[in-house]
Write a protein that holds these residues in place. Sequence first.
Motif, PDB file in Angstrom:
ATOM      1  N   LEU A 191      92.920  47.117  32.614  1.00 37.25           N
ATOM      2  CA  LEU A 191      92.397  48.409  33.051  1.00 37.25           C
ATOM      3  C   LEU A 191      91.160  48.186  33.899  1.00 37.25           C
ATOM      4  O   LEU A 191      90.331  47.332  33.584  1.00 37.25           O
ATOM      5  CB  LEU A 191      92.037  49.274  31.825  1.00 37.25           C
ATOM      6  CG  LEU A 191      91.297  50.581  32.084  1.00 37.25           C
ATOM      7  CD1 LEU A 191      92.194  51.588  32.797  1.00 37.25           C
ATOM      8  CD2 LEU A 191      90.769  51.176  30.771  1.00 37.25           C
ATOM      9  N   ILE A 192      91.039  48.964  34.982  1.00 36.01           N
ATOM     10  CA  ILE A 192      89.842  48.945  35.815  1.00 36.01           C
ATOM     11  C   ILE A 192      89.022  50.187  35.502  1.00 36.01           C
ATOM     12  O   ILE A 192      89.537  51.308  35.531  1.00 36.01           O
ATOM     13  CB  ILE A 192      90.208  48.959  37.318  1.00 36.01           C
ATOM     14  CG1 ILE A 192      91.119  47.786  37.679  1.00 36.01           C
ATOM     15  CG2 ILE A 192      88.941  48.953  38.171  1.00 36.01           C
ATOM     16  CD1 ILE A 192      90.505  46.438  37.465  1.00 36.01           C
ATOM     17  N   VAL A 193      87.739  49.987  35.185  1.00 35.95           N
ATOM     18  CA  VAL A 193      86.819  51.106  35.012  1.00 35.95           C
ATOM     19  C   VAL A 193      85.816  51.066  36.163  1.00 35.95           C
ATOM     20  O   VAL A 193      85.011  50.135  36.258  1.00 35.95           O
ATOM     21  CB  VAL A 193      86.082  51.043  33.661  1.00 35.95           C
ATOM     22  CG1 VAL A 193      85.034  52.152  33.578  1.00 35.95           C
ATOM     23  CG2 VAL A 193      87.067  51.175  32.512  1.00 35.95           C
ATOM     24  N   PHE A 194      85.900  52.055  37.042  1.00 37.66           N
ATOM     25  CA  PHE A 194      84.935  52.156  38.130  1.00 37.66           C
ATOM     26  C   PHE A 194      83.629  52.714  37.570  1.00 37.66           C
ATOM     27  O   PHE A 194      83.607  53.793  36.964  1.00 37.66           O
ATOM     28  CB  PHE A 194      85.445  53.085  39.231  1.00 37.66           C
ATOM     29  CG  PHE A 194      86.581  52.523  40.030  1.00 37.66           C
ATOM     30  CD1 PHE A 194      86.356  51.603  41.045  1.00 37.66           C
ATOM     31  CD2 PHE A 194      87.885  52.909  39.773  1.00 37.66           C
ATOM     32  CE1 PHE A 194      87.402  51.082  41.784  1.00 37.66           C
ATOM     33  CE2 PHE A 194      88.937  52.401  40.508  1.00 37.66           C
ATOM     34  CZ  PHE A 194      88.703  51.475  41.513  1.00 37.66           C
ATOM     35  N   VAL A 195      82.544  51.981  37.766  1.00 35.93           N
ATOM     36  CA  VAL A 195      81.225  52.433  37.340  1.00 35.93           C
ATOM     37  C   VAL A 195      80.472  52.870  38.594  1.00 35.93           C
ATOM     38  O   VAL A 195      80.133  52.047  39.452  1.00 35.93           O
ATOM     39  CB  VAL A 195      80.450  51.329  36.602  1.00 35.93           C
ATOM     40  CG1 VAL A 195      79.116  51.888  36.093  1.00 35.93           C
ATOM     41  CG2 VAL A 195      81.276  50.784  35.439  1.00 35.93           C
ATOM     42  N   LEU A 196      80.244  54.169  38.723  1.00 34.04           N
ATOM     43  CA  LEU A 196      79.586  54.726  39.898  1.00 34.04           C
ATOM     44  C   LEU A 196      78.223  55.273  39.515  1.00 34.04           C
ATOM     45  O   LEU A 196      78.044  55.806  38.415  1.00 34.04           O
ATOM     46  CB  LEU A 196      80.421  55.863  40.499  1.00 34.04           C
ATOM     47  CG  LEU A 196      81.882  55.571  40.831  1.00 34.04           C
ATOM     48  CD1 LEU A 196      82.556  56.835  41.350  1.00 34.04           C
ATOM     49  CD2 LEU A 196      81.999  54.448  41.850  1.00 34.04           C
TER      50      LEU A 196
END
Length: 369
Positions: free
Chosen positions: A140-145
Amino acid sequence: MGLEEEIDELEEEISNTPYNKSTEQHIGRLKAKLAEKKEKLQNRSSSGGGHGYAVEKSGDATVALVGFPSVGKSSLINAMTNADSDVGEYEFTTLNVNPGMLQYNGANIQMLDVPGLIEGAADGRGGGREVLSVVRTADLIVFVLSVFEIDQYERLREELYNNKVRLDTTPPNLTISKKGKGGIRVTTSDDVSLDDATVADVLRQYGYVNADVTVRGDLSIDELVDGVMDNRVYLPSLVTVNKADLIDEEYLETVHANLRDHDIDPEDAVFISAKEEKGLDALAEEIWEALGLIRIYMDKPGRGPDYEEPLILRSGQTVGDACRKLGGELEDRFKFARVSGPSAKHDEQQVGKDHELADEDVLRIVARK
């Protein structure tokens, strides 16, 4: 002319060629050539040495936190796991991949705090290719913005796309069988809009002379190229917006508008403050759901169901998958199983290896001696 110049020329020709039925075949050839040359360039660059980031996968699933430098990934992983990642107020604090273990619903979820991506990462800038190679192994990819830099999302997705990571989609339904003669024969389902000639030309670009190809689903040319190259990784993703504690209510609507501009429903984004440790329970729950994990409580002889340490599987997995994960000779000695819970028609339902399990089922396996 070098590979970089050839790639630039192909990209320019593609951008200057209007897409329609009369140009589809030509654009298909151009995109196939472009993908092939980019592959050669990446292979040539990666053969030049340099160190990578070796991270041994462990736990029930692996999550990669992806973001530009200084968005708070290190603070986030430190708050959610047992990791010990350096935290600083300057760029490039994280110089190595730092794994931590999130414990949630009885599962051990490995989280990777990878060095912050920068633009050009897929082409090797800032050690980006090594970082992306680690990202490709995640579940899983979690984009941290940052709440103030939502526009980083598209740039991050582009870097992943350029490194053969396809997000929130499934592999193209394409089968290719080589044969000894007869040229390229194309079979398509009714909903395929690509011309047979376009499909055949893309295959020829990759050296196919005689082959049967079957295409199902309305693929784009890019998806067709992905299917022929067959070296893409398909991963789910979710978005978390950090530093939410620094905004006031008046600015919140601006943040929501920025998310919508990038096709992110604000209701689907998880707002957090890693520094203040707020919103982390909601993020853990979203990670659990996105990974599709389920808990199976094993009913142990004489002791009853073990609710403290469930067996963790993926949605859609079966009793047979449970046997394989439990290991030993259990799969070979399997006789039957009894299941109670959401997947069962009634308590203590007798089932075989192909029975699909559901979250919080109670499972007892009966094995031959």
